[in-house]
Design a protein around this motif. Structure first.
Motif, mmCIF file in Angstrom:
data_model
loop_
_atom_site.group_PDB
_atom_site.id
_atom_site.type_symbol
_atom_site.label_atom_id
_atom_site.label_comp_id
_atom_site.label_asym_id
_atom_site.label_seq_id
_atom_site.Cartn_x
_atom_site.Cartn_y
_atom_site.Cartn_z
ATOM 1 N N ARG A 194 0.815 -1.215 0.000
ATOM 2 C CA ARG A 194 0.000 0.000 0.000
ATOM 3 C C ARG A 194 0.853 1.272 0.000
ATOM 4 N NH1 ARG A 194 -2.648 -4.113 2.272
ATOM 5 N NH2 ARG A 194 -4.937 -4.227 2.146
ATOM 6 N N GLY A 195 2.169 1.102 -0.080
ATOM 7 C CA GLY A 195 3.057 2.254 -0.184
ATOM 8 C C GLY A 195 3.593 2.773 1.128
ATOM 9 N N PHE A 196 3.473 1.974 2.200
ATOM 10 C CA PHE A 196 3.974 2.396 3.505
ATOM 11 C C PHE A 196 5.172 1.517 3.859
ATOM 12 C CE2 PHE A 196 -0.518 3.403 3.246
ATOM 13 C CZ PHE A 196 -0.539 4.746 3.618
ATOM 14 N N ASP A 197 6.359 2.074 3.726
ATOM 15 C CA ASP A 197 7.594 1.308 3.870
ATOM 16 C C ASP A 197 7.837 0.914 5.324
ATOM 17 O OD1 ASP A 197 10.060 0.147 3.552
ATOM 18 O OD2 ASP A 197 11.131 2.023 3.175
ATOM 19 N N THR A 198 7.935 -0.374 5.583
ATOM 20 C CA THR A 198 8.185 -0.876 6.939
ATOM 21 C C THR A 198 9.657 -1.121 7.215
ATOM 22 O OG1 THR A 198 7.855 -3.158 6.211
ATOM 23 C CG2 THR A 198 5.911 -1.973 7.007
ATOM 24 N N ARG A 199 10.520 -0.820 6.256
ATOM 25 C CA ARG A 199 11.966 -1.051 6.369
ATOM 26 C C ARG A 199 12.283 -2.545 6.506
ATOM 27 N NH1 ARG A 199 14.381 3.830 8.035
ATOM 28 N NH2 ARG A 199 13.129 5.519 7.147
ATOM 29 N N GLY A 200 11.521 -3.363 5.796
ATOM 30 C CA GLY A 200 11.796 -4.794 5.831
ATOM 31 C C GLY A 200 10.550 -5.592 6.167
ATOM 32 N N VAL A 201 10.525 -6.837 5.689
ATOM 33 C CA VAL A 201 9.414 -7.752 5.983
ATOM 34 C C VAL A 201 10.025 -8.946 6.705
ATOM 35 C CG1 VAL A 201 7.570 -9.177 5.016
ATOM 36 C CG2 VAL A 201 8.122 -6.969 3.961
ATOM 37 N N ASP A 202 10.147 -8.820 8.027
ATOM 38 C CA ASP A 202 10.833 -9.844 8.813
ATOM 39 C C ASP A 202 10.019 -10.342 10.006
ATOM 40 O OD1 ASP A 202 10.881 -7.592 10.369
ATOM 41 O OD2 ASP A 202 13.058 -7.435 10.482
ATOM 42 N N GLY A 203 8.789 -9.837 10.142
ATOM 43 C CA GLY A 203 7.959 -10.274 11.259
ATOM 44 C C GLY A 203 8.284 -9.603 12.573
ATOM 45 N N VAL A 204 9.169 -8.599 12.558
ATOM 46 C CA VAL A 204 9.540 -7.869 13.765
ATOM 47 C C VAL A 204 9.038 -6.433 13.635
ATOM 48 C CG1 VAL A 204 11.429 -7.035 15.202
ATOM 49 C CG2 VAL A 204 11.565 -9.293 14.152
ATOM 50 N N PHE A 205 8.217 -6.012 14.565
ATOM 51 C CA PHE A 205 7.650 -4.668 14.511
ATOM 52 C C PHE A 205 8.586 -3.679 15.202
ATOM 53 C CE2 PHE A 205 2.804 -5.475 13.861
ATOM 54 C CZ PHE A 205 3.098 -6.143 12.682
ATOM 55 N N GLY A 206 9.593 -3.205 14.471
ATOM 56 C CA GLY A 206 10.500 -2.187 14.975
ATOM 57 C C GLY A 206 9.976 -0.807 14.641
ATOM 58 N N ARG A 207 10.866 0.181 14.745
ATOM 59 C CA ARG A 207 10.440 1.562 14.536
ATOM 60 C C ARG A 207 9.929 1.792 13.124
ATOM 61 N NH1 ARG A 207 13.946 6.510 16.663
ATOM 62 N NH2 ARG A 207 13.058 5.639 18.557
ATOM 63 N N GLY A 208 10.569 1.191 12.120
ATOM 64 C CA GLY A 208 10.116 1.373 10.746
ATOM 65 C C GLY A 208 8.687 0.904 10.557
ATOM 66 N N THR A 209 8.352 -0.261 11.132
ATOM 67 C CA THR A 209 6.988 -0.778 11.008
ATOM 68 C C THR A 209 6.013 0.079 11.783
ATOM 69 O OG1 THR A 209 7.803 -3.044 10.721
ATOM 70 C CG2 THR A 209 5.507 -2.787 11.376
ATOM 71 N N ARG A 210 6.396 0.500 12.983
ATOM 72 C CA ARG A 210 5.494 1.339 13.785
ATOM 73 C C ARG A 210 5.188 2.653 13.069
ATOM 74 N NH1 ARG A 210 2.946 -2.157 16.792
ATOM 75 N NH2 ARG A 210 4.343 -3.436 18.040
ATOM 76 N N ASN A 211 6.199 3.250 12.466
ATOM 77 C CA ASN A 211 5.976 4.497 11.724
ATOM 78 C C ASN A 211 5.081 4.254 10.511
ATOM 79 O OD1 ASN A 211 7.522 6.029 13.469
ATOM 80 N ND2 ASN A 211 9.396 5.811 12.283
ATOM 81 N N ALA A 212 5.286 3.114 9.851
ATOM 82 C CA ALA A 212 4.456 2.784 8.686
ATOM 83 C C ALA A 212 3.007 2.569 9.105
ATOM 84 C CB ALA A 212 5.001 1.538 7.990
ATOM 85 N N ILE A 213 2.805 1.878 10.223
ATOM 86 C CA ILE A 213 1.439 1.656 10.721
ATOM 87 C C ILE A 213 0.777 2.991 11.039
ATOM 88 C CG2 ILE A 213 0.096 0.766 12.675
ATOM 89 C CD1 ILE A 213 2.081 -1.574 12.818
ATOM 90 N N ALA A 214 1.522 3.876 11.731
ATOM 91 C CA ALA A 214 0.960 5.176 12.086
ATOM 92 C C ALA A 214 0.602 5.989 10.843
ATOM 93 C CB ALA A 214 1.952 5.949 12.964
#
Length: 239
Positions: A194-214
């Protein structure tokens, strides 16, 4: 420098007879942990010096009330017109934590997406890696060991450094979903599509994923907490 210290420690340990291999490893490991704790202490005081504010020195003293630079920090606090902060003794290698507290820290780290490879109250390599990743995402020194302040931060469920407001309650809501690592990876893939970069697809919700979710939550008129509800998980995993 670390390699030099460990080599010296290893050589010294071998001169003590009789010494078993396990004993040597314990000696060297203890020296390494002590060195890392000292480096954490030094980095925290340097950060306080750079800021040179009352709150910065008080923050250092909360983490290291008996640290290498505690007297200097107390002197600066007094010169700046404040009262030296008091706080819990840094636990270093978490020696002062009970088994129940250790297990609770493991549960909370796992709920935040930092897999500890088990919840048994024993801080083995998996937990150390999880702690280091948690520290990385909060701009702490990645020692793999917790200070008293950091242990309290995890145990209290605070969410410093995370996006959005009301993140503590939202984190608890997400934790209750008990998402597996595979589910988390699927969510990351959904965000990425959907265009929200999580900084990787590894199953770990780090800062990149949290920012993407927000960012995704804001774009879809949700409260931008950086943590997911069951409804949001369903939307992100749907194709």
């Amino acid at each position: 420098m670390v390699r030099t210290m460990l080599s010296s420690a290893f050589a010294a340990a071998l001169m003590i007879a009789p010494v078993q291999a396990q004993d040597v490893g314990d000696i060297v490991g203890g020296i390494a942990r002590q060195y890392l704790q000292q480096e954490h202490d030094r980095a925290a005081f340097a950060q306080a010096q750079n800021a040179n504010t009352l709150s910065a020195y008080q923050s250092y003293l909360r983490q290291f009330p008996n640290g290498m630079y505690a007297e200097q920090a107390r002197d600066r606090v007094q010169r700046l017109g404040g009262t030296p902060a008091t706080g819990s003794q840094p636990v270093g290698d978490t020696a002062s934590l009970s088994a129940q507290q250790r297990a609770e820290i493991q549960r909370r780290l796992s709920a935040l997406g930092y897999s500890t490879s088990g919840v048994d109250g024993n801080f083995g390599p998996g937990t150390r890696r999880a702690i280091a990743l948690w520290q990385r995402d909060r701009n702490y020194a990645q020692t793999g060991t917790l200070s008293g302040a950091q242990a309290n931060e995890i145990l209290r469920g605070t969410a410093s450094g995370q996006p959005g407001s009301g993140a503590t309650g939202a984190a608890q809501t997400e934790a209750a979903l008990s998402l597996s690592r595979q589910q988390r990876a699927t969510i990351q893939a959904g965000l990425t599509r959907r265009g929200f970069d999580t900084r990787g697809v590894d199953g770990v919700f780090g800062r990149g994923t949290r920012n993407a979710i927000a960012a995704w939550q804001r774009a879809n008129d949700f409260s931008a907490t950086g943590y997911l509800t069951a409804q949001q998980v369903q939307r992100l995993t749907a194709r």
